[in-house]
Motif scaffolding. Structure first.
Motif, mmCIF file in Angstrom:
data_model
loop_
_atom_site.group_PDB
_atom_site.id
_atom_site.type_symbol
_atom_site.label_atom_id
_atom_site.label_comp_id
_atom_site.label_asym_id
_atom_site.label_seq_id
_atom_site.Cartn_x
_atom_site.Cartn_y
_atom_site.Cartn_z
ATOM 1 N N GLU A 32 40.910 30.086 36.979
ATOM 2 C CA GLU A 32 41.768 31.495 37.194
ATOM 3 C C GLU A 32 41.373 32.592 36.464
ATOM 4 O O GLU A 32 42.028 33.617 36.402
ATOM 5 N N ALA A 33 40.232 32.748 35.836
ATOM 6 C CA ALA A 33 39.844 33.653 35.205
ATOM 7 C C ALA A 33 39.401 35.032 36.220
ATOM 8 O O ALA A 33 39.391 34.847 37.376
ATOM 9 N N THR A 34 39.399 36.201 35.517
ATOM 10 C CA THR A 34 39.164 37.370 36.171
ATOM 11 C C THR A 34 37.736 37.371 37.002
ATOM 12 O O THR A 34 36.826 36.568 36.598
ATOM 13 N N ASP A 35 37.881 38.183 37.969
ATOM 14 C CA ASP A 35 36.693 38.233 38.819
ATOM 15 C C ASP A 35 35.460 38.838 37.778
ATOM 16 O O ASP A 35 34.137 38.304 37.726
ATOM 17 N N GLU A 36 35.882 39.526 36.821
ATOM 18 C CA GLU A 36 35.083 40.031 35.831
ATOM 19 C C GLU A 36 34.457 39.067 34.998
ATOM 20 O O GLU A 36 32.763 38.985 34.823
ATOM 21 N N TRP A 38 33.996 35.902 35.968
ATOM 22 C CA TRP A 38 33.185 35.142 36.840
ATOM 23 C C TRP A 38 31.912 35.784 36.986
ATOM 24 O O TRP A 38 30.892 35.308 37.005
#
Ligand SMILES: [Zn+2]
Length: 92
Positions: A32-36, A38
């Protein structure tokens, strides 16, 4: 002169038997980490000049994953350790 790698499982083998996956210090982010986070995980690499630890696989031998420390400028290999033991110790 042939480039030789000392596999901890198979002994000294030619470099051509190995496949390089890339930088070993990259850590997979939480799902569930941020798009940044990933984006950085998938696309951004440090690409340093000098000593560097990478994941290599002995594809024509034991097929084990290894952590190989080498110099990206001279291609000198300093150490080769089993990737699983490195992961258990908290490194990558
Ligand atoms: Zn091997």
């Amino acid at each position: 002169m042939a480039s030789l790698i000392h596999c901890p499982h198979c002994g000294v083998r030619p470099r051509q038997e190995f496949s390089i996956r890339g930088e070993a210090s990259v850590m997979r982010p939480h799902p569930e980490a941020t798009d940044e986070a990933w984006h950085e995980y998938v696309h951004i690499r440090t690409n340093p000049r000098g000593r560097y630890v990478e994941h290599w696989q002995h594809v024509a031998g034991c097929r084990r994953w290894l952590a190989v420390e080498r110099d990206t400028l001279t291609h000198e290999v300093f150490s080769v350790t089993d990737g699983a033991s490195v992961a258990r110790e908290g490194g990558r």
